[in-house]
Design a protein around this motif. Structure first.
Motif, short mmCIF file in Angstrom:
data_model
loop_
_atom_site.label_atom_id
_atom_site.label_comp_id
_atom_site.label_asym_id
_atom_site.label_seq_id
_atom_site.Cartn_x
_atom_site.Cartn_y
_atom_site.Cartn_z
N ASN A 209 0.81 -1.23 0.00
CA ASN A 209 0.00 0.00 0.00
C ASN A 209 0.84 1.27 0.00
N THR A 210 1.93 1.26 0.76
CA THR A 210 2.75 2.48 0.87
C THR A 210 3.64 2.69 -0.35
N SER A 211 3.77 1.68 -1.19
CA SER A 211 4.61 1.83 -2.39
C SER A 211 3.91 2.59 -3.50
N GLY A 212 2.67 3.03 -3.23
CA GLY A 212 1.93 3.78 -4.24
C GLY A 212 2.58 5.09 -4.62
N ASP A 213 3.54 5.56 -3.81
CA ASP A 213 4.26 6.78 -4.15
C ASP A 213 5.14 6.59 -5.39
N VAL A 214 5.47 5.34 -5.69
CA VAL A 214 6.29 5.06 -6.87
C VAL A 214 5.36 4.97 -8.09
N ALA A 215 5.59 5.83 -9.05
CA ALA A 215 4.71 5.91 -10.22
C ALA A 215 4.54 4.55 -10.90
N GLY A 216 3.29 4.22 -11.22
CA GLY A 216 3.01 3.00 -11.95
C GLY A 216 2.98 1.74 -11.12
N TRP A 217 3.10 1.86 -9.80
CA TRP A 217 3.17 0.67 -8.96
C TRP A 217 1.85 -0.10 -8.94
N PHE A 218 0.76 0.57 -8.64
CA PHE A 218 -0.51 -0.14 -8.46
C PHE A 218 -0.95 -0.91 -9.71
N PRO A 219 -0.83 -0.35 -10.91
CA PRO A 219 -1.24 -1.12 -12.10
C PRO A 219 -0.18 -2.12 -12.58
N SER A 220 0.95 -2.20 -11.92
CA SER A 220 2.04 -3.06 -12.40
C SER A 220 1.76 -4.53 -12.12
N LYS A 221 2.39 -5.40 -12.91
CA LYS A 221 2.27 -6.85 -12.71
C LYS A 221 2.88 -7.23 -11.36
N GLU A 222 3.93 -6.54 -10.96
CA GLU A 222 4.58 -6.84 -9.68
C GLU A 222 3.63 -6.61 -8.51
N CYS A 223 2.87 -5.51 -8.57
CA CYS A 223 1.90 -5.22 -7.51
C CYS A 223 0.80 -6.26 -7.50
N GLN A 224 0.33 -6.65 -8.67
CA GLN A 224 -0.74 -7.64 -8.77
C GLN A 224 -0.31 -8.98 -8.15
N VAL A 225 0.87 -9.46 -8.57
CA VAL A 225 1.35 -10.75 -8.06
C VAL A 225 1.65 -10.66 -6.57
N GLY A 226 2.24 -9.54 -6.16
CA GLY A 226 2.53 -9.36 -4.74
C GLY A 226 1.27 -9.36 -3.90
N SER A 227 0.23 -8.71 -4.39
CA SER A 227 -1.05 -8.65 -3.66
C SER A 227 -1.67 -10.03 -3.54
N GLU A 228 -1.64 -10.78 -4.64
CA GLU A 228 -2.21 -12.13 -4.61
C GLU A 228 -1.42 -13.05 -3.68
N LEU A 229 -0.11 -12.84 -3.63
CA LEU A 229 0.73 -13.67 -2.77
C LEU A 229 0.46 -13.37 -1.30
N VAL A 230 0.34 -12.10 -0.97
CA VAL A 230 0.02 -11.71 0.41
C VAL A 230 -1.35 -12.27 0.81
N ALA A 231 -2.32 -12.16 -0.09
CA ALA A 231 -3.66 -12.67 0.19
C ALA A 231 -3.63 -14.18 0.44
N ALA A 232 -2.81 -14.90 -0.33
CA ALA A 232 -2.71 -16.34 -0.15
C ALA A 232 -2.11 -16.68 1.22
N PHE A 233 -1.12 -15.90 1.64
CA PHE A 233 -0.53 -16.11 2.96
C PHE A 233 -1.54 -15.80 4.05
N GLN A 234 -2.28 -14.72 3.88
CA GLN A 234 -3.27 -14.34 4.88
C GLN A 234 -4.38 -15.39 4.99
N ALA A 235 -4.67 -16.04 3.88
CA ALA A 235 -5.71 -17.08 3.87
C ALA A 235 -5.14 -18.45 4.25
N HIS A 236 -3.83 -18.50 4.51
CA HIS A 236 -3.16 -19.76 4.84
C HIS A 236 -3.46 -20.82 3.79
N ASP A 237 -3.26 -20.42 2.53
CA ASP A 237 -3.58 -21.28 1.39
C ASP A 237 -2.28 -21.71 0.70
N PRO A 238 -1.71 -22.84 1.09
CA PRO A 238 -0.42 -23.27 0.52
C PRO A 238 -0.50 -23.56 -0.97
#
Length: 304
Positions: free
Chosen positions: A221-250
Motif C-alpha cells: 500500500n505504501t509503495s503507491g508513491d512510486v509511479a506505476g506501482w498499483f497497475p504493475s504486474k509486480e503489484c498484482q502478483v505481490g497482492s495475490e501472494l500476500v492474500a494467499a498467505f493471509q488465507a493460509h492457502d499453501p
C-alpha cells in the motif's frame, strides 16, 4: 647492474635525501627527492621479484608524498603497495587491506572519490572472503556514502545491488530491506520504474519469508508513491501472494511462486521466492482452525 642492485642504490639515495647536512647547507629533509627515489626503488624491487621490499618502498614513497601534501600521489603509492601484497603476496590480503585503507583515506581527502569507492568495494569483497561480516557491511556503507556525496546514481545502483546480495547471503534480511529502500529511491530518481517495481516486489517476498503478512501488506500500500506501482504486474502478483498467505492457502502460494516474474528478481531473492511456504495451513475440514507447523530448519536452509 641488475634491478635489485639498482633498487638498493635508489633506496640509499632516498635515505640520504632525508638526512640534514650542515656541510652542504641542507637543513631539512628533502621529501620530494626521497619520494621519487623510493618510487624508483619500489619499481626495481618489483622487477627483481623482491615483493616485500617493493611494498615497503611504495609505503615509504606514500608517506613522503603525504608530507608534500600530494595526496593523490600518496594514494597511488599505497594502492600499489596493496596490490603487491594482495593474494599470495607478502602479508597477504590482511596487509593489503591496511595499505588500501591508507589509499582510500588519501583519495577521499583529495576528492578522488570514484577511485576511493572502487578500493572500498575491493575491501568489501576481501572482508567477505575472510568472514568479516561487520567489516563487509561497513565497507559497502562507506562506498554508498561516497557515491551519494558525489550524486553518482549509476554507480550507486550497482553498489546497492551488491550490498543487498551480500546481506541476503548473510541472512541479514532486515538490513537487506533497509538497503532495498535506498535502492528504490535511486531507481526512482533515475526513472527506472520497472526496476523499482521489481525491488518493491522483492521486499514483499522477504517479508513473507519472515512470515510478516502485516508489513508485506503495508509495503504493497505504501509503495503507491512510486509511479506505476498499483497497475504493475509486480503489484498484482505481490497482492495475490500476500492474500494467499493471509488465507493460509499453501496451494495458492505454490501456484503463484511459479510465475515467471520472480525469475527477474535478484538471484538471491528469486531463490527465496521459490521456497516460500505458509507455516499455518488449513485443516482437512477447511474450517478456521489452523494446524501450526514448526519450520525453523526449513526456513534456515532457504538462505544456504
Amino acid at each position: 647492474m641488475g634491478p635489485a642492485e639498482d633498487a638498493k642504490v635508489h633506496l640509499a639515495q632516498a635515505e640520504k635525501a632525508l638526512k640534514a647536512s650542515w656541510m652542504s647547507l641542507k637543513f631539512s629533509p628533502d621529501h620530494l627527492s626521497a619520494s621519487m627515489e623510493y618510487s624508483h626503488a619500489a619499481t626495481q624491487f618489483r622487477a627483481a621479484g623482491l615483493l616485500a621490499e617493493s611494498a615497503d618502498a611504495w609505503t615509504k614513497a606514500g608517506a613522503m608524498k603525504e608530507e608534500l601534501h600530494d595526496l593523490f600521489g600518496a594514494g597511488r603509492a599505497y594502492e600499489s603497495a596493496g596490490a603487491i601484497c594482495d593474494g599470495t603476496g607478502p602479508g597477504g590480503p590482511t596487509v593489503a587491506a591496511g595499505h588500501w585503507d591508507k589509499a582510500i583515506r588519501c583519495f577521499r581527502l583529495c576528492g578522488k572519490s570514484e577511485i576511493a569507492a572502487k578500493l572500498i568495494l575491493k575491501l568489501a569483497s576481501l572482508r567477505e572472503k575472510q568472514g568479516d561480516m561487520e567489516g563487509t557491511k561497513t565497507a559497502f556503507q562507506d562506498a554508498i556514502e561516497v557515491f551519494q556525496q558525489d550524486e553518482k546514481d549509476y554507480e550507486l545502483g550497482d553498489v546497492y545491488k551488491s550490498y543487498i546480495a551480500f546481506l541476503l547471503r548473510s541472512g541479514a534480511l532486515e538490513e537487506a530491506l533497509k538497503a532495498m529502500d535506498g535502492h528504490v529511491e535511486v531507481l526512482v530518481r533515475q526513472k527506472h520504474l520497472p526496476f523499482a517495481h521489481k525491488e518493491l516486489l522483492s521486499k514483499v517476498v522477504l517479508m513473507l519469508h519472515l512470515q510478516d503478512t502485516v508489513r508485506a501488506n503495508e509495503a504493497l500500500n505504501t509503495s503507491g508513491d512510486v509511479a506505476g506501482w498499483f497497475p504493475s504486474k509486480e503489484c498484482q502478483v505481490g497482492s495475490e501472494l500476500v492474500a494467499a498467505f493471509q488465507a493460509h492457502d499453501p496451494e495458492a502460494v505454490a501456484s503463484l511462486i511459479k510465475d515467471q516474474i520472480f525469475s527477474f528478481l535478484q538471484v538471491e531473492v528469486a531463490r527465496i521466492a521459490k521456497q516460500l511456504r505458509v507455516i499455518g495451513v488449513r485443516t482437512a475440514s477447511g474450517g478456521a482452525a489452523l494446524e501450526e507447523r514448526a519450520e525453523e530448519a526449513h526456513l534456515a536452509d532457504m538462505l544456504m
